[in-house]
Design a protein around this motif. Structure first.
Motif, PDB file in Angstrom:
ATOM      1  N   ARG A  42       0.822  -1.199   0.000  1.00  0.00           N
ATOM      2  CA  ARG A  42       0.000   0.000   0.000  1.00  0.00           C
ATOM      3  C   ARG A  42       0.866   1.262   0.000  1.00  0.00           C
ATOM      4  N   SER A  43       0.358   2.325  -0.593  1.00  0.00           N
ATOM      5  CA  SER A  43       1.066   3.601  -0.591  1.00  0.00           C
ATOM      6  C   SER A  43       0.456   4.544   0.435  1.00  0.00           C
ATOM      7  N   LYS A  44       1.173   5.624   0.700  1.00  0.00           N
ATOM      8  CA  LYS A  44       0.676   6.658   1.603  1.00  0.00           C
ATOM      9  C   LYS A  44      -0.649   7.223   1.095  1.00  0.00           C
TER      10      LYS A  44
ATOM     11  N   SER B 294       0.323   7.966   8.264  1.00  0.00           N
ATOM     12  CA  SER B 294       0.712   7.628   6.890  1.00  0.00           C
ATOM     13  C   SER B 294       2.218   7.485   6.717  1.00  0.00           C
TER      14      SER B 294
ATOM     15  N   TYR C 265       3.825   4.183   5.779  1.00  0.00           N
ATOM     16  CA  TYR C 265       3.914   3.724   4.393  1.00  0.00           C
ATOM     17  C   TYR C 265       5.087   4.352   3.641  1.00  0.00           C
TER      18      TYR C 265
ATOM     19  N   SER D 113       4.217  -6.275   5.885  1.00  0.00           N
ATOM     20  CA  SER D 113       4.845  -5.476   6.928  1.00  0.00           C
ATOM     21  C   SER D 113       5.472  -6.376   7.983  1.00  0.00           C
TER      22      SER D 113
ATOM     23  N   ASP E 139      -2.330  -4.723   4.014  1.00  0.00           N
ATOM     24  CA  ASP E 139      -1.445  -3.728   4.623  1.00  0.00           C
ATOM     25  C   ASP E 139      -2.237  -2.692   5.418  1.00  0.00           C
TER      26      ASP E 139
END
Length: 463
Positions: free
Chosen positions: A2-4, A41, A44, A60, A134
């Motif tokens: 996953r991204s921010k 966030s 990430y 993670s 995530d």
């Protein structure tokens, strides 16, 4: 992974968040609350949290189930380093949720053996879901409790502890509230576990489950962020802070596959204490990193005040070093000597509670040390508005120390935040009560300590 941006978008899901009497439509755009979302966030952006799982692929490290001392040492380092990455403020986003999952994994196997339930499968499937997706997870444990002299089932209002109010073919319905649930308003999921041991009369309160943060009937009331709104010169809190909520479950439905304990009251205390042990290990890991804020601020303010070589300053600095390193040493010792339960390495409860109790009892000494070095100016210095006004240059002129006033003021603003502001009161309360009160650590330490070595030595001396 996953991204921010993926994470921040996921928070716009209709969750019910209230702040200062108003429903917040989008927490990511709120001028104050968005800081907590951005803090979360940062998880990430931290590339060193990823590892390759043989079954799940890239996930993670927080979701790696510890099975050895090395796994716990790696977890300690992950929490410590991520706290430093977030400017000394703990990032709870996957740490506390995974603490709860590990405790649930152990308890579920014990309950399954005794009652023939299938909780282990529920927990395993849930772990795979949050790891693959995530997700971030808050943990809600502390009930509002009502009259502390009464058990859950004895309360005048039965909703003072989260309880089961209806049982359906497809799941259960719960009602009640949990206090000071950290980062719940900016988490994807919330795990709920008991806060204490239960009796048969309390069995409706012996419940553990997980729900998404936007579950129908779930409401979150965010504490006032006085560290920003009450301090115009704040520095740290405008970059990173964590919020807490009063988390209310107003007849929230939970599907059976998300239920991890259902009226097995004799395991409520086991689950609560196992979580507390993992949670306190996490506390030692992040708190020792957070202490770098106080250690660094003390060193810098001593320098700008021109007193870094004074004996009392050296004494204060060493005091902070002791506090930081006793916590870190306790975390490392608890990882090196774990207790293995159901194949899971649990941090050594003795070393964990020794470190945690020391942390509870001596944080006010750290604050005293910082104030002693900084001086009273951190409580009486002019406001940010004064500094920004036409008189600002005149004020700065008279705030010089061993350096010019402008440089000294920069340091003093952060020191004020740490030693003489709402942040100080927040941290004092948190360091005494978060992750379990002093009394909770004392009870567990007294109960679980092995006294035989000491008693046998005295018997030997007595002949």
């Amino acid at each position: 992974m996953r991204s921010k941006d993926d994470f921040l978008k996921s928070l716009r899901d209709g969750r019910k968040i209230y702040y200062r009497g108003k429903l917040i439509e989008d927490i990511t755009s709120h001028p104050i609350l968005k800081i907590a979302a951005l803090h979360a966030s940062k998880l990430y952006e931290y590339s060193d949290r990823i590892y390759e799982d043989s079954k799940l692929g890239k996930v993670s490290k927080f979701f790696k189930v510890p099975s050895s001392s090395q796994d716990l040492l790696d977890r300690h380092k992950l929490i410590y380093d991520l706290t430093l990455y977030c400017n000394g403020i703990f990032n709870i986003s996957q740490a506390i949720g995974s603490d709860a999952i590990f405790a649930l994994m152990i308890t579920a196997k014990q309950v399954d053996r005794k009652y023939g339930t299938d909780y282990s499968k529920h927990v395993e499937n849930y772990l795979q879901k949050v790891a693959k997706e995530d997700l971030t997870i808050a943990t809600a444990q502390t009930d509002v409790k009502g009259d502390r002299s009464k058990r859950p089932s004895e309360q005048v209002d039965p909703d003072m502890y989260v309880r089961i109010v209806d049982v359906r073919s497809d799941g259960i319905v719960v009602r009640g509230a949990k206090a000071h649930t950290t980062q719940s308003a900016v988490s994807d999921e919330i795990i709920v576990i008991p806060t204490r041991a239960m009796r048969d009369s309390d069995k409706d309160y012996a419940v553990a489950f997980a729900v998404p943060a936007n579950a129908k009937g779930l409401k979150m009331y965010v504490r006032p962020i006085d560290e920003i709104e009450g301090n115009s010169s704040s520095v740290l809190s405008r970059k990173d802070y964590e919020l807490e909520t009063l988390t209310v479950f107003d007849d929230v439905f939970v599907p059976w596959d998300r239920v991890f304990l259902f009226r097995e009251y004799d395991y409520a205390g086991t689950l609560a204490m196992l979580f507390a042990t993992f949670h306190r290990f996490t506390a030692l890991s992040y708190r020792s990193a957070t202490m770098n804020l106080y250690l660094g601020a003390s060193r810098l303010v001593a320098q700008v005040n021109g007193i870094e070589n004074e004996k009392h300053v050296r004494d204060d600095i060493v005091d902070i070093v002791l506090y930081k390193e006793i916590m870190r040493s306790s975390a490392i010792a608890s990882a090196v000597y774990p207790v293995v339960m159901e194949g899971i390495a649990v941090p050594n409860p003795i070393f964990t509670n020794v470190g945690k109790l020391y942390s509870n009892m001596h944080f006010h000494d750290v604050v005293r040390d910082l104030i002693d070095i900084a001086g009273g100016i951190i409580a009486t210095m002019p406001s940010q508005e004064d500094l920004d006004s036409e008189e600002g240059k005149n004020i700065v002129k008279y705030l010089r120390g061993s350096v010019d006033g402008e440089e000294r003021v920069k340091v003093l603003k952060l020191v004020k935040e740490l030693g003489a502001s709402s942040v100080t009161g927040y941290l004092l309360t948190g360091m005494i009560h978060a992750e379990g009160s002093m009394e909770a650590s004392k009870i567990e330490l007294f109960r679980s300590y092995n006294y035989k070595e000491a008693e046998n030595l005295v018997r030997k001396v007595l002949g």
